[in-house]
Write an enzyme that holds these catalytic residues in place. Structure first.
Site, mmCIF file in Angstrom:
data_model
loop_
_atom_site.group_PDB
_atom_site.id
_atom_site.type_symbol
_atom_site.label_atom_id
_atom_site.label_comp_id
_atom_site.label_asym_id
_atom_site.label_seq_id
_atom_site.Cartn_x
_atom_site.Cartn_y
_atom_site.Cartn_z
ATOM 1 C CG ASP A 146 -0.231 0.297 2.510
ATOM 2 O OD1 ASP A 146 0.981 0.029 2.590
ATOM 3 O OD2 ASP A 146 -0.883 0.770 3.456
ATOM 4 C CD GLU A 147 5.392 1.765 3.090
ATOM 5 O OE1 GLU A 147 5.893 2.882 2.943
ATOM 6 O OE2 GLU A 147 5.753 0.957 3.943
ATOM 7 C CE1 TYR A 166 9.139 -2.676 -0.936
ATOM 8 C CE2 TYR A 166 7.827 -0.972 0.129
ATOM 9 C CZ TYR A 166 8.001 -2.286 -0.239
ATOM 10 O OH TYR A 166 7.050 -3.219 0.088
HETATM 11 C C1 LIG Z 1 15.391 -10.074 -1.771
HETATM 12 C C2 LIG Z 1 14.794 -11.441 -1.926
HETATM 13 C C3 LIG Z 1 13.933 -11.919 -0.956
HETATM 14 N N1 LIG Z 1 13.405 -13.153 -1.090
HETATM 15 C C4 LIG Z 1 12.535 -13.668 -0.036
HETATM 16 C C5 LIG Z 1 13.173 -13.612 1.334
HETATM 17 C C6 LIG Z 1 11.982 -13.579 2.237
HETATM 18 O O1 LIG Z 1 11.609 -14.913 2.556
HETATM 19 C C7 LIG Z 1 10.894 -12.909 1.394
HETATM 20 C C8 LIG Z 1 10.542 -11.492 1.833
HETATM 21 O O2 LIG Z 1 10.059 -11.576 3.144
HETATM 22 P P1 LIG Z 1 9.843 -10.331 4.076
HETATM 23 O O3 LIG Z 1 10.962 -9.364 3.930
HETATM 24 O O4 LIG Z 1 9.540 -10.865 5.446
HETATM 25 O O5 LIG Z 1 8.585 -9.689 3.399
HETATM 26 P P2 LIG Z 1 7.167 -9.258 3.994
HETATM 27 O O6 LIG Z 1 7.314 -8.231 5.026
HETATM 28 O O7 LIG Z 1 6.363 -10.468 4.331
HETATM 29 O O8 LIG Z 1 6.625 -8.586 2.664
HETATM 30 C C9 LIG Z 1 5.411 -8.860 2.029
HETATM 31 O O9 LIG Z 1 4.682 -7.676 1.988
HETATM 32 C C10 LIG Z 1 5.257 -6.660 1.174
HETATM 33 C C11 LIG Z 1 4.394 -5.439 1.256
HETATM 34 O O10 LIG Z 1 4.163 -5.069 2.547
HETATM 35 C C12 LIG Z 1 5.321 -7.137 -0.232
HETATM 36 O O11 LIG Z 1 5.869 -6.133 -1.044
HETATM 37 C C13 LIG Z 1 6.184 -8.383 -0.302
HETATM 38 O O12 LIG Z 1 6.175 -8.902 -1.608
HETATM 39 C C14 LIG Z 1 5.636 -9.423 0.640
HETATM 40 O O13 LIG Z 1 6.519 -10.530 0.697
HETATM 41 O O14 LIG Z 1 11.374 -12.862 0.051
HETATM 42 C C15 LIG Z 1 13.679 -13.948 -2.175
HETATM 43 O O15 LIG Z 1 13.192 -15.085 -2.258
HETATM 44 N N2 LIG Z 1 14.484 -13.464 -3.154
HETATM 45 C C16 LIG Z 1 15.077 -12.252 -3.076
HETATM 46 O O16 LIG Z 1 15.819 -11.856 -3.996
#
Ligand SMILES: Cc1cn([C@H]2C[C@H](O)[C@@H](COP(=O)(O)OP(=O)(O)O[C@H]3O[C@H](CO)[C@@H](O)[C@H](O)[C@H]3O)O2)c(=O)[nH]c1=O
Length: 312
Positions: A146-147, A166
């Site tokens: 939502d950002e 971002y």
């Molecule tokens: C940078 C990168 C990250 N990842 C994986 C690592 C983590 O398991 C996951 C991101 O998890 P988190 O950082 O906890 O994201 P989270 O806060 O849950 O974010 C969610 O909510 C975000 C919006 O609030 C969305 O933009 C994201 O797509 C969605 O995943 O993506 C990959 O698989 N490949 C990558 O290159």
């Protein structure tokens, strides 16, 4: 995790997948399924829809935590890899009916410090996945944020106002929607779940924030974005703390003082404060300063959550 809570948390994402035309049994590719929201999504789906097959693709960056999938590990396939790896992604997508894309650099504030990883995953990685779903005609669910709205009034998120690297990247990739396949975009907001999938996530006690909503019946293909209802709470990072404890519908209007655009110098000051106090405090500090100025006093997250659940 209680059933009611799980349903509350994932109400925003699952219904898109449960739209009438979707098959009874789906093979799902879930990117970023070891992340915070992604892992909660995987747990929910395994429990509520055991008929679906799930493959998680996750690069296990600092934000991913494979251990959060341990309880369901024998029910899913886990592939350690990058969403920007075209060959791998194409192979995985070719064996699926739907792709649900959570993999992202998701820390808005980090993008101010170093935007380059955001370019690689959120643009190149997302584009790689989009190309694969287009090539194979696979249904696609894009988890955005939502950002992209910037600091607009919550009840009128009419246009994108990307204000950071971002959000600029999130906005840009959303403009690749023309993928000639069935797609749904969910712009999730700050959220909270019973356990943090990421070791970087602060404890729920520190959490502030809010929400997501959507139309009760999401379109089979289209955008489903947050306005109105509080849906789930996230224990880290993001803003909107003033909505904690807010009730669905009424009372969710953003206070006027928070409706102003963020001042980049405020971000920079916050980053300096982050260096001093540790990353977990960043948004709470930022939020509380701004929010207290409006007269709002945050409630303990447990009270707020139970209040919301009682109301839902
Ligand atoms: C940078 C990168 C990250 N990842 C994986 C690592 C983590 O398991 C996951 C991101 O998890 P988190 O950082 O906890 O994201 P989270 O806060 O849950 O974010 C969610 O909510 C975000 C919006 O609030 C969305 O933009 C994201 O797509 C969605 O995943 O993506 C990959 O698989 N490949 C990558 O290159």
């Amino acid at each position: 995790m209680s059933d009611a809570l799980t349903k509350t948390i994932l109400r925003g994402i699952m219904p898109c997948l449960l739209a009438a035309e979707i098959q009874q049994t789906m093979r799902m590719l879930v990117t970023g399924g070891a992340g915070f929201i992604g892992a909660n999504f995987v747990h929910y789906t395994v429990r509520e829809h055991p008929e679906h097959q799930i493959t998680v693709l996750d690069a296990l960056t600092y934000a991913g935590n494979e251990a959060s999938l341990a309880p369901v590990r024998d029910r899913i396939e886990f592939v350690h890899g990058s969403v920007a790896d075209a060959e791998l992604v194409d192979r995985l997508v070719s064996g699926c009916d739907v792709g649900v894309h959570f993999a992202a650099e998701s820390h808005n504030d980090n993008s101010l410090r170093d935007p380059s990883p955001f370019l690689q995953t959120n643009i190149v990685g997302s584009f790689t996945l989009l190309e694969a779903v287009r090539a194979h005609g696979v249904r696609y669910h894009h988890i955005s944020t939502d950002e992209v709205y910037g600091d607009l009034e919550l009840d009128d998120p009419a246009k994108f106002t990307p204000e950071t690297p971002y959000t600029a990247r999130a906005t840009a990739i959303e403009r690749h929607w023309l993928v000639r396949t069935t797609w749904v975009v969910a712009r999730v907001a700050t959220s909270c779940a019973p356990w943090p999938a990421s070791p970087t996530a602060a404890s729920p006690r520190r959490s502030s924030t809010t929400s997501w909503a959507g139309r009760p019946s999401p379109p089979a293909s289209g955008t489903w974005s947050g306005r109105g209802a509080v849906r789930h709470l996230q224990p880290h990072r993001r803003r909107r703390a003033h909505l904690l404890g807010g009730r669905r519908g009424a009372g969710l209007r953003r206070p006027r003082a928070l409706g102003r655009r963020r001042d980049p110098s405020e971000h920079r000051r916050a980053l300096r404060r982050e260096d001093r106090d540790g990353p977990r405090l960043l948004n709470s500090v930022l939020d509380l300063i701004r929010i207290r100025a409006t007269g709002f006093r945050p409630r303990d997250w447990r009270d707020a959550l139970s209040g919301y659940l009682a109301d839902s």
